[in-house]
Design a protein around this motif. Structure first.
Motif, PDB file in Angstrom:
ATOM      1  N   ASP A 299      24.590  40.998  28.430  1.00  0.00           N
ATOM      2  CA  ASP A 299      23.834  39.991  27.693  1.00  0.00           C
ATOM      3  C   ASP A 299      23.405  38.853  28.619  1.00  0.00           C
ATOM      4  O   ASP A 299      24.034  38.610  29.644  1.00  0.00           O
ATOM      5  CB  ASP A 299      24.696  39.422  26.575  1.00  0.00           C
ATOM      6  N   VAL A 300      22.344  38.152  28.208  1.00  0.00           N
ATOM      7  CA  VAL A 300      21.746  37.124  29.069  1.00  0.00           C
ATOM      8  C   VAL A 300      22.775  36.135  29.614  1.00  0.00           C
ATOM      9  O   VAL A 300      22.792  35.840  30.806  1.00  0.00           O
ATOM     10  CB  VAL A 300      20.691  36.301  28.311  1.00  0.00           C
ATOM     11  N   SER A 301      23.634  35.603  28.733  1.00  0.00           N
ATOM     12  CA  SER A 301      24.532  34.542  29.184  1.00  0.00           C
ATOM     13  C   SER A 301      25.564  35.102  30.165  1.00  0.00           C
ATOM     14  O   SER A 301      25.972  34.424  31.098  1.00  0.00           O
ATOM     15  CB  SER A 301      25.230  33.896  27.989  1.00  0.00           C
ATOM     16  N   ILE A 302      25.969  36.358  29.982  1.00  0.00           N
ATOM     17  CA  ILE A 302      26.947  36.987  30.864  1.00  0.00           C
ATOM     18  C   ILE A 302      26.256  37.443  32.144  1.00  0.00           C
ATOM     19  O   ILE A 302      26.807  37.349  33.245  1.00  0.00           O
ATOM     20  CB  ILE A 302      27.582  38.212  30.157  1.00  0.00           C
ATOM     21  N   GLN A 303      25.014  37.905  32.000  1.00  0.00           N
ATOM     22  CA  GLN A 303      24.226  38.325  33.145  1.00  0.00           C
ATOM     23  C   GLN A 303      24.144  37.198  34.175  1.00  0.00           C
ATOM     24  O   GLN A 303      24.317  37.419  35.366  1.00  0.00           O
ATOM     25  CB  GLN A 303      22.825  38.707  32.659  1.00  0.00           C
ATOM     26  N   ALA A 304      23.940  35.982  33.688  1.00  0.00           N
ATOM     27  CA  ALA A 304      23.839  34.847  34.596  1.00  0.00           C
ATOM     28  C   ALA A 304      25.149  34.632  35.348  1.00  0.00           C
ATOM     29  O   ALA A 304      25.139  34.276  36.526  1.00  0.00           O
ATOM     30  CB  ALA A 304      23.455  33.583  33.818  1.00  0.00           C
ATOM     31  N   GLN A 305      26.279  34.878  34.682  1.00  0.00           N
ATOM     32  CA  GLN A 305      27.575  34.723  35.367  1.00  0.00           C
ATOM     33  C   GLN A 305      27.685  35.709  36.534  1.00  0.00           C
ATOM     34  O   GLN A 305      28.107  35.349  37.633  1.00  0.00           O
ATOM     35  CB  GLN A 305      28.736  34.967  34.389  1.00  0.00           C
TER      36      GLN A 305
ATOM     37  N   ASN B 255      25.275  34.924  39.412  1.00  0.00           N
ATOM     38  CA  ASN B 255      25.792  33.830  40.234  1.00  0.00           C
ATOM     39  C   ASN B 255      26.914  34.305  41.154  1.00  0.00           C
ATOM     40  O   ASN B 255      27.011  33.858  42.301  1.00  0.00           O
ATOM     41  CB  ASN B 255      26.294  32.688  39.348  1.00  0.00           C
TER      42      ASN B 255
ATOM     43  N   ARG C 136      25.220  36.008  43.928  1.00  0.00           N
ATOM     44  CA  ARG C 136      24.593  34.969  44.772  1.00  0.00           C
ATOM     45  C   ARG C 136      25.595  34.396  45.746  1.00  0.00           C
ATOM     46  O   ARG C 136      25.285  34.134  46.900  1.00  0.00           O
ATOM     47  CB  ARG C 136      24.055  33.833  43.907  1.00  0.00           C
TER      48      ARG C 136
ATOM     49  N   LYS D 164      12.805  39.176  37.223  1.00  0.00           N
ATOM     50  CA  LYS D 164      13.267  37.795  37.262  1.00  0.00           C
ATOM     51  C   LYS D 164      14.579  37.694  38.030  1.00  0.00           C
ATOM     52  O   LYS D 164      14.779  36.779  38.820  1.00  0.00           O
ATOM     53  CB  LYS D 164      13.466  37.273  35.840  1.00  0.00           C
ATOM     54  N   VAL D 165      15.485  38.643  37.793  1.00  0.00           N
ATOM     55  CA  VAL D 165      16.765  38.624  38.492  1.00  0.00           C
ATOM     56  C   VAL D 165      16.547  38.885  39.983  1.00  0.00           C
ATOM     57  O   VAL D 165      17.131  38.221  40.836  1.00  0.00           O
ATOM     58  CB  VAL D 165      17.737  39.660  37.887  1.00  0.00           C
TER      59      VAL D 165
ATOM     60  N   ASN E 279      15.326  35.888  41.742  1.00  0.00           N
ATOM     61  CA  ASN E 279      16.348  34.860  41.876  1.00  0.00           C
ATOM     62  C   ASN E 279      17.325  35.175  43.002  1.00  0.00           C
ATOM     63  O   ASN E 279      17.839  34.270  43.646  1.00  0.00           O
ATOM     64  CB  ASN E 279      17.105  34.724  40.555  1.00  0.00           C
TER      65      ASN E 279
END
Lengths: 328, 329
Positions: free
Chosen positions: A185-191, A194, A197, A215-216, A219
């Motif tokens: 999910d989007v919010s977990i994907q960002a974790q 990061n 990264r 987009k990913v 980034n």
């Protein structure tokens, strides 16, 4: 900058049957791909399903042997799959898959699974291995009290952290990630993005990041290669390529990404669908869908040409681009 | 204008575990409504419950009215006149929604016979018209093919054609583009927007992709853990989200333009429906949460600008004076 991994003219052909008793038809999943990744660099590979990006990822690790061309890791050709030399090298080359639940053993607690590569490659004694597992869990953001948990007790994002920790256990030099955040999910994907990264460039870790999510990729990656039907059609530094794509396919692909706040109008909507790889059109594979196609596109395969500022593209209609030799 | 569908206080529980905690929704005729949220937040369950498509172990409470006609826990005969006829639904995986051993033309004709009583040559002509309408090239030549002979994007077009067979007043599209490639996804979104303009049907677009929702919808509901937390026009929500969860969803998406910094994730994970937090379900992950949030569930209340919001400590309202100054510069 010396290349950590270098692929030259890779070819992979699968035989698929058309129907139950049909003749086997060769499908060129990867068709003459050359690329290089420097130490500490992150290369994104984007493309639609069937473009050969996952096959290419497995070929870089030697899991799928190449039928043509060569992969050189740290200057030497990759040993054959299954040989002791290849097994030893796999400590330096690791992979992260899309579905963490399928990549983990459901019957083993996660700490045991993170430790497994250390056991296989006989790194350190028992105490050192235990310390390394604790260190890895902390670095990917898992709590120490989760060590005894089983995969089904964790959330999707946490499972993917376990897979990443296991891949990092032997301090690899190259990490191939095949759609590592697509199932999240989007919010977990960002974790997880990061987390990746943070790993970039750490101890010279290079990454090949395979994804259909532009987009990913933008980034996370330094450079990006766009694949269409088994070939790279455009490649370059990520900011430059996204700001000024030259290949008509890259343009359409970037334009098709829905961005919140951007209206539907003015987007490039391609006609048709990617052709069946078993019935690859002659000439440029993209011409049946290309708004700029002309006679030459049907007849001749376009060669990679430099388009300035480190970008290359394979298209007959790149005005002002200079032809350059294919060899990197 | 009278609403086409009105959902009031819809509650769903599986084996005693509540997954929907009282949903209220209206769909106006011809409107495009987006339902966004992460997996497990109840966006699909809302409509499966409304159409009586949940397994029998689900207990459903509340009211779902289609122009005054009650659908919630309605007898099968009444639901069958509505499903596929007045309200059609398409799903994420088109290949599994089509029958693999029946030619697609026959499947389309079957839908036309059931919902519009068209048979023989009339049915066939209408099926071909629908295939043309959803953009299947060479409809005549491909009428007799099987689903596996079509690609994923074309199967989704066929599903849309079947959904249109009953001339529905409402099309519910549940993640219709999630399984498709980017360039095909753009085609399907474009098709849905065009069909809505041509037929005047209302569309409910269920998706976790905020970008896709923004392109198709007029109004958006954001759901979290079985409740609607914010609801408003696309311009309001996307221009200035006020619920911390809505805001968090936007911040977590990497951008296609602008600087490339670290992303801003929402910490933690979605709560387990078996052990919901006592207060606001988002409080454990929320940076704005105060003591109140841990004990009380905020109600969905109308705001001055027309949106609805369920949060005790929302992000500040937009300052009209600053908007005015922004417009000048």
């Amino acid at each position: 900058m010396s290349a950590l991994i270098e692929a030259e003219d890779l070819v992979r052909v699968y035989a698929t049957r058309q129907g139950l008793f049909g003749r086997a038809v060769p499908v060129r999943a990867v068709d003459g791909v050359s690329l290089r990744v420097a130490r500490g660099e992150t290369l994104g590979i984007v493309g639609e399903s069937g473009s050969g990006k996952s096959t290419l990822g497995r070929m870089l690790l030697g899991v799928d042997p190449a039928q043509g061309g060569v992969v050189r890791f740290d200057g030497a050709p990759l040993p054959d799959k299954g040989t002791p030399a290849w097994r030893a090298l796999r400590a330096r080359l690791q992979m992260v898959y899309q579905d963490p639940l399928a990549a983990l053993d459901r019957r083993l607690p996660i700490a045991r699974q993170i430790r497994e590569p250390l056991d296989i490659h006989a790194r350190g004694d028992d105490a050192a291995r235990r310390a390394r597992v604790a260190e890895l869990m902390q670095s990917v953001g898992l709590r120490a009290d989760q060590a005894g948990r089983y995969p089904h007790e964790l959330s999707g994002g946490q499972r993917q952290r376990v897979v990443i920790a296991r891949a990092l256990a032997c301090a690899p030099e190259l990490l191939v990630c095949d759609e590592p955040v697509s199932a999240l999910d989007v919010s977990i994907q960002a974790q997880v993005v990061n987390l990746l990264r943070g790993l970039r460039g750490e101890n010279g870790l290079a990454m090949v990041f395979i994804s259909h999510d532009l987009k990913v990729v933008r980034n996370l990656c330094d450079r990006v290669a766009v694949m269409y039907l088994g070939r790279i059609v455009e490649e370059g530094p990520v900011e430059r390529l996204f700001a000024a794509p030259r290949h008509p396919y890259t343009r359409a692909l970037i334009s098709s990404v829905p961005d919140p706040g951007q209206p539907l109008k003015g987007r490039i909507i391609l006609q048709g669908e990617p052709p069946n790889p078993a019935k690859r059109p002659p000439g440029c594979a993209f011409y049946p869908r290309c708004p700029q196609a002309s006679g030459i596109c049907r007849a001749e395969l376009p060669q990679m040409r430099a388009t300035g500022q480190g970008c290359r593209a394979a298209c007959h209609h790149l005005d002002g681009a200079d032809p350059v030799p294919q060899a990197a | 204008m009278a609403n086409l569908v009105e959902i009031r206080d819809l509650r769903v529980a599986f084996d005693g575990v509540a997954v929907l905690h009282g949903i209220g929704l209206e769909v106006a005729p011809g409107e495009a409504l987006g339902l966004v949220g992460e997996s497990g937040c109840g966006k699909s369950v809302t409509w499966l419950a409304a159409l009586g498509l949940l397994p029998s172990k689900a207990s459903i409470d509340g009211s779902v009215r289609l122009q005054g006609q009650e659908l919630c826990n309605a007898p099968r005969s009444r639901l069958e006149r509505v499903r596929g006829g007045r309200i059609a639904m398409i799903f994420q995986d088109p290949a599994s929604a089509l029958n693999p051993v029946i030619r697609v033309g026959r499947q389309l004709c079957e839908a036309l016979r059931l919902h519009r009583g068209l048979t023989g040559a009339a049915g066939r002509a209408e099926a071909l018209r629908l295939m043309d309408m959803v953009g299947i090239p060479d409809a005549r030549g491909r009428f007799g093919l099987y689903p596996h002979e079509f690609s994923g994007g074309q199967c989704q077009r066929l599903m849309i054609a079947m959904a249109l067979a009953g001339e529905p007043e409402l099309l519910i599209a549940d993640e219709p583009t999630t399984a498709l490639d980017a360039t095909i996804q753009a085609q399907i979104l474009d098709l849905l927007a065009r069909l809505r303009a041509e037929t005047g049907m209302a569309v409910v677009f269920i998706s976790h992709d905020l970008g896709a929702v923004a392109q198709v919808c007029d109004r958006v509901c954001v759901m979290y853990a079985g409740r609607i937390v914010e609801q408003g026009s696309v311009a309001q929500l996307f221009g200035h989200p006020r619920h911390p969860y809505t805001r968090g969803l936007f911040d977590a998406i990497p951008r296609l333009y602008g600087p490339r910094g670290a992303l801003v994730p929402i910490s933690g994970t979605v709560p387990d429906p078996r052990h919901p937090p006592p207060g606001c379900a988002f409080a454990p992950r929320c940076a704005h949460a105060h003591g109140f949030c841990a004990t009380q569930v905020p109600r969905l209340l109308p705001q001055r600008d027309g949106r609805h919001l369920a949060c005790a400590f929302p992000l500040p309202e937009r300052d009209p004076q600053r908007d005015y100054e922004d417009a000048l510069t």
